[in-house]
Structure formats: structure tokens, C-alpha cells
Design an enzyme around this catalytic site. Structure first.
Site, PDB file in Angstrom:
ATOM      1  N   CYS A 101       0.833  -1.195   0.000  1.00 42.46           N
ATOM      2  CA  CYS A 101       0.000   0.000   0.000  1.00 42.46           C
ATOM      3  C   CYS A 101       0.873   1.253   0.000  1.00 42.46           C
ATOM      4  O   CYS A 101       1.746   1.401   0.843  1.00 42.46           O
ATOM      5  CB  CYS A 101      -0.885  -0.022   1.239  1.00 42.46           C
ATOM      6  SG  CYS A 101      -2.075   1.284   1.255  1.00 42.46           S
ATOM      7  N   LYS A 140       1.037  -9.275   1.039  1.00 47.32           N
ATOM      8  CA  LYS A 140       0.623  -8.521  -0.145  1.00 47.32           C
ATOM      9  C   LYS A 140       1.738  -7.545  -0.521  1.00 47.32           C
ATOM     10  O   LYS A 140       2.195  -6.774   0.320  1.00 47.32           O
ATOM     11  CB  LYS A 140      -0.662  -7.758   0.143  1.00 47.32           C
ATOM     12  CG  LYS A 140      -1.186  -6.984  -1.055  1.00 47.32           C
ATOM     13  CD  LYS A 140      -2.663  -6.685  -0.871  1.00 47.32           C
ATOM     14  CE  LYS A 140      -3.217  -5.830  -1.978  1.00 47.32           C
ATOM     15  NZ  LYS A 140      -2.733  -4.442  -1.920  1.00 47.32           N
ATOM     16  N   ASN A 201      -3.174  -9.082  -8.997  1.00 46.19           N
ATOM     17  CA  ASN A 201      -3.955  -7.893  -8.632  1.00 46.19           C
ATOM     18  C   ASN A 201      -3.556  -6.693  -9.482  1.00 46.19           C
ATOM     19  O   ASN A 201      -2.401  -6.540  -9.850  1.00 46.19           O
ATOM     20  CB  ASN A 201      -3.733  -7.620  -7.130  1.00 46.19           C
ATOM     21  CG  ASN A 201      -4.334  -6.304  -6.672  1.00 46.19           C
ATOM     22  OD1 ASN A 201      -3.620  -5.438  -6.170  1.00 46.19           O
ATOM     23  ND2 ASN A 201      -5.627  -6.131  -6.835  1.00 46.19           N
ATOM     24  N   GLY A 225      -9.941  -5.076  -6.480  1.00 48.38           N
ATOM     25  CA  GLY A 225     -10.071  -3.947  -5.569  1.00 48.38           C
ATOM     26  C   GLY A 225     -11.110  -2.954  -6.049  1.00 48.38           C
ATOM     27  O   GLY A 225     -12.319  -3.154  -5.910  1.00 48.38           O
TER      28      GLY A 225
HETATM   29  C1  LIG Z   1      -9.268   3.126  -1.298  1.00 49.69           C
HETATM   30  C2  LIG Z   1      -8.165   2.104  -1.314  1.00 49.69           C
HETATM   31  C3  LIG Z   1      -7.660   1.622  -0.114  1.00 49.69           C
HETATM   32  C4  LIG Z   1      -6.645   0.658  -0.108  1.00 49.69           C
HETATM   33  N1  LIG Z   1      -6.218   0.163   1.095  1.00 49.69           N
HETATM   34  C5  LIG Z   1      -5.327  -0.862   1.102  1.00 49.69           C
HETATM   35  C6  LIG Z   1      -4.968  -1.501   2.321  1.00 49.69           C
HETATM   36  O1  LIG Z   1      -5.476  -1.167   3.407  1.00 49.69           O
HETATM   37  N2  LIG Z   1      -4.062  -2.492   2.260  1.00 49.69           N
HETATM   38  C7  LIG Z   1      -3.473  -2.900   1.082  1.00 49.69           C
HETATM   39  O2  LIG Z   1      -2.655  -3.802   1.090  1.00 49.69           O
HETATM   40  N3  LIG Z   1      -3.818  -2.326  -0.086  1.00 49.69           N
HETATM   41  C8  LIG Z   1      -4.728  -1.343  -0.102  1.00 49.69           C
HETATM   42  N4  LIG Z   1      -5.109  -0.806  -1.296  1.00 49.69           N
HETATM   43  C9  LIG Z   1      -4.589  -1.364  -2.552  1.00 49.69           C
HETATM   44  C10 LIG Z   1      -5.548  -2.445  -3.120  1.00 49.69           C
HETATM   45  O3  LIG Z   1      -5.625  -3.550  -2.249  1.00 49.69           O
HETATM   46  C11 LIG Z   1      -5.106  -2.937  -4.515  1.00 49.69           C
HETATM   47  O4  LIG Z   1      -3.844  -3.522  -4.404  1.00 49.69           O
HETATM   48  C12 LIG Z   1      -5.055  -1.820  -5.546  1.00 49.69           C
HETATM   49  O5  LIG Z   1      -6.196  -0.996  -5.480  1.00 49.69           O
HETATM   50  C13 LIG Z   1      -4.930  -2.388  -6.980  1.00 49.69           C
HETATM   51  O6  LIG Z   1      -6.014  -3.235  -7.272  1.00 49.69           O
HETATM   52  P1  LIG Z   1      -7.283  -2.725  -8.154  1.00 49.69           P
HETATM   53  O7  LIG Z   1      -6.722  -2.166  -9.439  1.00 49.69           O
HETATM   54  O8  LIG Z   1      -8.111  -3.965  -8.372  1.00 49.69           O
HETATM   55  O9  LIG Z   1      -7.961  -1.677  -7.359  1.00 49.69           O
HETATM   56  C14 LIG Z   1      -6.105   0.178  -1.333  1.00 49.69           C
HETATM   57  C15 LIG Z   1      -6.607   0.685  -2.531  1.00 49.69           C
HETATM   58  C16 LIG Z   1      -7.619   1.628  -2.546  1.00 49.69           C
HETATM   59  C17 LIG Z   1      -8.153   2.117  -3.863  1.00 49.69           C
END
Ligand SMILES: Cc1cc2nc3c(=O)[nH]c(=O)nc-3n(C[C@H](O)[C@H](O)[C@H](O)COP(=O)(O)O)c2cc1C
Length: 324
Positions: A101, A140, A201, A225
Site C-alpha cells: 500500500c 501482499k 492484482n 479492488g
Molecule cells: C481506497 C483504497 C484503499 C486501499 N487500502 C489498502 C490496504 O489497506 N491495504 C493494502 O494492502 N492495499 C490497499 N489498497 C490497494 C488495493 O488492495 C489494490 O492492491 C489496488 O487498489 C490495486 O487493485 P485494483 O486495481 O483492483 O484496485 C487500497 C486501494 C484503494 C483504492
């Protein structure tokens, strides 16, 4: 379909952890919608902060289906180990470590994806957490620290050696933040390298894309996500397509309304009316993003202050669209 410690996960669709989104009501909804595994919002490893209402709600897993996966974030091996242990005592069945993150709040303390730059520290955290709990630990990550230092493959190898039970990989580096498109070649190489389940992902927003990514990478599952925000039925569409090769239609307006009002009620129950009404606003905004009257409706909706006004407003809007 794949195994995490003692848990057999019967779907290749995993909900990504998202702070401010994947709270208990949303996780429960996504499980019903076909996610085989959902991951909680991150919880800080600084257990001194667990007294806050925010942390208390994040740590609450009452009534959640197994396996309950809780994500922890932090940069100190001992604190991460303690946080893992305390979460296990509070009902977590899988501990997920956040090294993916880019959020500032986490990264300022050298946590989340900022850890990827320091492989020694990564190793220490993995060993400390895996050694602290008897339950499976997952990790992750992103594909690396930066495009020049794409060390995701090395981290994946370290993770497997440390006893990590499954690995989620977001196809961007930490330096990419959310720019550009996710790439799946590094994820494919990681999948070839390790024998633990890998979740691919990044930017997966349709059933067809999910299948393409699985075929390209050889991953055990896709992790979804942002595309699930306001569209939890995407998870069942993906699950259905992966199982049958046939596309499932999006829900009719009536079912969508049922899902949405069910979600709102769950938010009110979980957060209480005052907070629930406020948290509902962003979810409703996502659900209605594609609706032709979205902009005007949101303005009106965001001024509503009671649960019944909110439910009546979405019901009236969607009933009108169903009749149209
Ligand atoms: C609003 C938001 C909050 C997120 N919070 C976390 C989190 O708490 N922990 C984490 O590992 N990744 C977090 N992420 C990253 C997502 O888990 C994911 O890896 C990322 O959005 C890419 O996937 P996607 O394209 O399907 O959204 C967050 C992403 C978004 C958009």
C-alpha cells in the site's frame, strides 16, 4: 481450488483489502457475491492505537464467515509479531501483511510498500510474524520498489522460504503509485518461481480480463479492488465466468436495489446511524456512478441526514429507472 493453510478456498476471486472500503459490511456482502476470500482493511501494528473507535470497528469480526483474514501494517518486526498474535486471539484466522500500500500514513513510518526497499527488514518482519502465530500468514506486495528496482521476485522467494502461505501481487511498483497500467509479466514470473498460491492484482475490472490475467500469469486467483466498489456483483460475474466460460448478466435494477439497500442497512447496524449515514454516501456514489442522473442525485443524497431518507431516496431513484 486453492489452499491457505487448513482453508480450502472454493473460488478464484479474492477481494483486495481497501482501507475505508472493505469494512465488515462490505466484506460480508462480497462473500455472498462470490468472493472466496476477503481481506480486512489494514489495522495498524501499533496496538496502543487500538482503543480508537476506528480500530475497534476494524478489529470486529462478529458473524463473519471463515476464513477471517486480517491485514496488519507496520514496519517494526516485534510490533508486527505482537499485532499478529493479538489479532489471532481476537478471531483472525489468517494474518495478511501489508507491503503493497502506498498510502502516506503508512509509508511515512516505513511500512506498506515502502518496506520493499529494505529486503533485510522484509525478511525480519516475515520471520517475526510467521514465528509468532500458529495460523497462516499471507503477504501482499507490489512488483517492487521502483521500475529500476523491481525486486518482487526476490521478495516472493523470501516469502515462500519464510513460510508465507499465499502471496498477493499488485502489478505496479511502489513508485508507480496508481499511474499507468498494471503489468502482469512480473506476476507471471513470480508464479513460475514459487509454489504457494499467488493472487494477481491490479486493474482487473471484468470477467474476461480476469480470465486473461489468470491465463497470462498462471496465478491461483485474481484479487479485485476498486472495480468492486459499488459493483460487488462483479465478483460473482467473474466467478461464474471462470467456472463456466459464460458471461453472467449484470443484475436487474430490482436486484441491484435489493443489494444496495441491504448494504445500507448493514452499514447503519455496524456503524450506528450517524456514522452509517455518512459512510453510506461514498458507497451510494459508487453504486450510481453509471446512472444517468448520478450527479444531481448525489448532491441531493449527500444532504440527507437520516437512514430512512437515504433508503427512500435510492429506492425512489431506482424504482423510477426500473419503470422507465
Ligand atoms: C481506497 C483504497 C484503499 C486501499 N487500502 C489498502 C490496504 O489497506 N491495504 C493494502 O494492502 N492495499 C490497499 N489498497 C490497494 C488495493 O488492495 C489494490 O492492491 C489496488 O487498489 C490495486 O487493485 P485494483 O486495481 O483492483 O484496485 C487500497 C486501494 C484503494 C483504492
Amino acid at each position: 481450488m486453492f489452499q491457505i493453510g487448513p482453508y480450502t478456498i472454493d473460488s478464484q476471486v479474492v477481494l483486495a483489502p481497501m482501507a475505508g472500503v472493505t469494512d465488515r459490511p462490505f466484506r460480508q456482502l462480497c462473500r455472498r457475491m462470490g468472493a472466496g476470500l476477503v481481506v480486512s482493511e489494514m489495522v495498524t501494528s501499533d496496538t496502543r492505537l487500538w482503543n480508537s473507535r476506528k480500530s475497534a470497528l476494524r478489529l470486529d469480526h462478529t458473524g463473519e464467515a471463515e476464513p477471517r483474514s486480517v491485514q496488519i501494517a507496520g514496519g517494526d518486526p516485534q510490533m508486527m509479531a505482537d499485532a499478529a498474535q493479538m489479532n489471532a486471539e481476537r478471531g483472525a484466522q489468517i494474518i495478511d501483511i501489508n507491503m503493497g500500500c502506498p498510502a502516506k500514513k503508512v509509508c511515512n513510518k516505513a511500512a506498506g510498500s515502502a518496506l520493499l526497499r529494505d529486503e533485510v527488514l522484509v525478511g525480519e518482519i516475515l520471520d517475526a510474524v510467521v514465528g509468532a502465530v500458529a495460523i497462516p500468514v499471507t503477504l501482499k506486495i507490489r512488483t517492487g520498489w521502483s521500475p529500476e528496482q523491481r525486486n518482487g521476485e526476490r521478495i516472493a522467494e523470501m516469502a515462500e522460504r519464510a513460510g508465507i502461505a499465499a502471496l498477493a501481487v499488485h502489478g505496479r511498483t511502489r513508485a508507480d503509485r496508481y499511474q499507468g497500467s498494471a503489468e502482469y509479466d512480473t506476476i507471471a514470473r513470480i508464479c513460475q518461481q514459487v509454489s504457494i498460491p499467488v493472487f494477481a492484482n491490479g486493474d482487473i475490472d471484468s470477467a474476461r480480463k480476469a480470465r486473461t490475467v489468470l491465463e497470462h500469469t498462471g496465478a491461483a486467483a485474481v484479487m479485485i479492488g476498486r472495480a468492486a466498489q459499488g459493483r460487488p456483483w462483479l465478483l460473482r460475474e467473474i466467478d461464474h465466468y471462470l467456472r463456466t466460460g459464460k458471461e453472467l448478466a449484470a443484475p436487474a435494477t430490482e436486484e441491484m436495489l435489493q443489494i444496495l439497500t441491504g448494504h445500507l442497512e448493514a452499514l447503519y447496524t455496524f456503524y450506528g446511524d450517524y456514522m452509517g449515514v455518512r459512510i453510506a454516501r461514498k458507497h451510494v456514489g459508487w453504486y450510481l456512478q453509471q446512472h444517468p442522473e448520478s450527479a444531481g442525485f448525489r448532491k441531493h443524497f449527500n444532504q440527507l441526514e437520516t437512514t430512512s431518507d437515504q433508503v427512500n431516496a435510492v429506492s425512489a431513484l431506482l424504482a423510477a429507472s426500473a419503470a422507465a
